[in-house]
Design a protein around this motif. Sequence first.
Motif, PDB file in Angstrom:
ATOM      1  N   GLY A   1       0.519  -1.177  -0.076  1.00 25.99           N
ATOM      2  CA  GLY A   1      -0.017   0.146  -0.039  1.00 25.99           C
ATOM      3  C   GLY A   1       0.739   1.147  -0.092  1.00 25.99           C
ATOM      4  O   GLY A   1       0.325   2.373  -0.161  1.00 25.99           O
ATOM      5  N   THR A   2       2.427   1.068  -0.049  1.00 23.40           N
ATOM      6  CA  THR A   2       2.854   2.595   0.202  1.00 23.40           C
ATOM      7  C   THR A   2       2.803   3.295  -1.237  1.00 23.40           C
ATOM      8  O   THR A   2       3.200   4.576  -1.167  1.00 23.40           O
ATOM      9  N   THR A   3       2.614   2.399  -2.290  1.00 24.79           N
ATOM     10  CA  THR A   3       2.346   3.413  -3.636  1.00 24.79           C
ATOM     11  C   THR A   3       0.813   3.019  -4.152  1.00 24.79           C
ATOM     12  O   THR A   3       0.781   3.369  -5.311  1.00 24.79           O
ATOM     13  N   THR A   4       0.064   2.763  -3.144  1.00 22.27           N
ATOM     14  CA  THR A   4      -1.300   2.706  -3.702  1.00 22.27           C
ATOM     15  C   THR A   4      -2.300   3.341  -2.554  1.00 22.27           C
ATOM     16  O   THR A   4      -2.321   4.599  -2.561  1.00 22.27           O
ATOM     17  N   PHE A   5      -2.846   2.475  -1.690  1.00 22.30           N
ATOM     18  CA  PHE A   5      -3.970   3.372  -0.704  1.00 22.30           C
ATOM     19  C   PHE A   5      -3.557   4.057   0.112  1.00 22.30           C
ATOM     20  O   PHE A   5      -4.128   4.908   1.006  1.00 22.30           O
ATOM     21  N   CYS A   6      -2.204   3.996   0.527  1.00 21.67           N
ATOM     22  CA  CYS A   6      -1.665   5.105   1.277  1.00 21.67           C
ATOM     23  C   CYS A   6      -0.426   5.606   0.834  1.00 21.67           C
ATOM     24  O   CYS A   6       0.506   6.155   1.676  1.00 21.67           O
ATOM     25  N   ARG A   7      -0.629   6.138  -0.406  1.00 18.04           N
ATOM     26  CA  ARG A   7       0.475   6.624  -1.118  1.00 18.04           C
ATOM     27  C   ARG A   7       0.796   7.971  -0.715  1.00 18.04           C
ATOM     28  O   ARG A   7       1.945   8.603  -0.790  1.00 18.04           O
ATOM     29  N   ASP A   8      -0.077   8.868  -0.222  1.00 23.75           N
ATOM     30  CA  ASP A   8       0.137  10.279   0.075  1.00 23.75           C
ATOM     31  C   ASP A   8       0.998  10.467   1.188  1.00 23.75           C
ATOM     32  O   ASP A   8       1.863  11.127   1.130  1.00 23.75           O
ATOM     33  N   LEU A   9       0.705   9.726   2.475  1.00 20.27           N
ATOM     34  CA  LEU A   9       1.621   9.781   3.545  1.00 20.27           C
ATOM     35  C   LEU A   9       2.905   9.240   3.332  1.00 20.27           C
ATOM     36  O   LEU A   9       3.900   9.705   3.691  1.00 20.27           O
ATOM     37  N   ALA A  10       2.716   8.058   2.692  1.00 20.08           N
ATOM     38  CA  ALA A  10       4.263   7.078   2.358  1.00 20.08           C
ATOM     39  C   ALA A  10       5.026   8.102   1.484  1.00 20.08           C
ATOM     40  O   ALA A  10       6.311   8.209   1.676  1.00 20.08           O
ATOM     41  N   SER A  11       4.354   8.892   0.505  1.00 20.99           N
ATOM     42  CA  SER A  11       5.205   9.739  -0.449  1.00 20.99           C
ATOM     43  C   SER A  11       5.951  10.949   0.328  1.00 20.99           C
ATOM     44  O   SER A  11       6.859  11.126   0.079  1.00 20.99           O
TER      45      SER A  11
END
Length: 293
Positions: free
Chosen positions: A46-56
């Motif tokens: 999910g770091t590049t999909t559903f949690c992308r904003d915070l992970a980015s």
Amino acid sequence: MGLLRSLFGRWEPAAAETVGAPEPQEHIPPVFRVAALHAPLVQVAGTTTFCRDLASKLAEELLAEEGYAERLVTLEKHPADEHRPEAIDVLHESGQIGALPTSATHMLKVEFHVPVQVPAQFFASDTPKDPRLDAWVWLGQGKPEWKHSRQNRPPVTTFDRAAERHREIQALAWEGLADNDPHRQQQFGKGFVDGVHFLETVEPIKQLKREDRLADALALCYLAIQGAEQDPTRMGREPAPWYTIRAAIIHRKLEQHSEEIAVLQRWLDHCPAERQQSSEVWQRWSKLSGLPD
């Protein structure tokens, strides 16, 4: 086979690298760690999909630290609801950056809403779209045994990820062939055709299709089909169908109708009768043959 080597290079055995990391806090429940021993190193989903904003955002911060960090993260299990299935969230101090994959969620004995801390490893990459975060958590005992390190970074592009998966499969196949157990050697040996184990062909077939080199991809499919048919580990069951389905798809794209039917029929000839009609191969074959559903 020269074709595979030209795509992804040759696998060479290498010594595993163990990288230090922060010790997990002592309050981690022992049952959690024991249950996790089956697969202690898990990539965060999910770091590049559903949690992308915070992970980015976290990746952007890490790029100031050479794009690498080892920290503690919090795992928290949530029950299924109308918005999502049961999941174990991965929480950083800035918020949720991902979740454990479904396989790990089902494997771990974690109480709902009881947070536990585990070591995590972060890699940040500056991609054309936005900063990308890739993360792993260590669920085993003792110091983490990371697969990657600050110097040996994980692949980011589609091609590089495929190349790494291919090398891992190559290592598995050739280590099995070199095993001290003669029975295991024989099992792995029967899966080889022209010096290539059928398991090695998955990523090359995908890459050749991406490059529209359909004739080369088809040749590898048939090599793999033969290896899967010879595989003694199937013990009377059907051969692995993936290679047959890929060959059928390529034949259809090339408008080779009779060849498409023939390759599907070949798989059915090697499949026990009681297992045929539940397979994807049967569904494809029956439609092409004009049989009713």
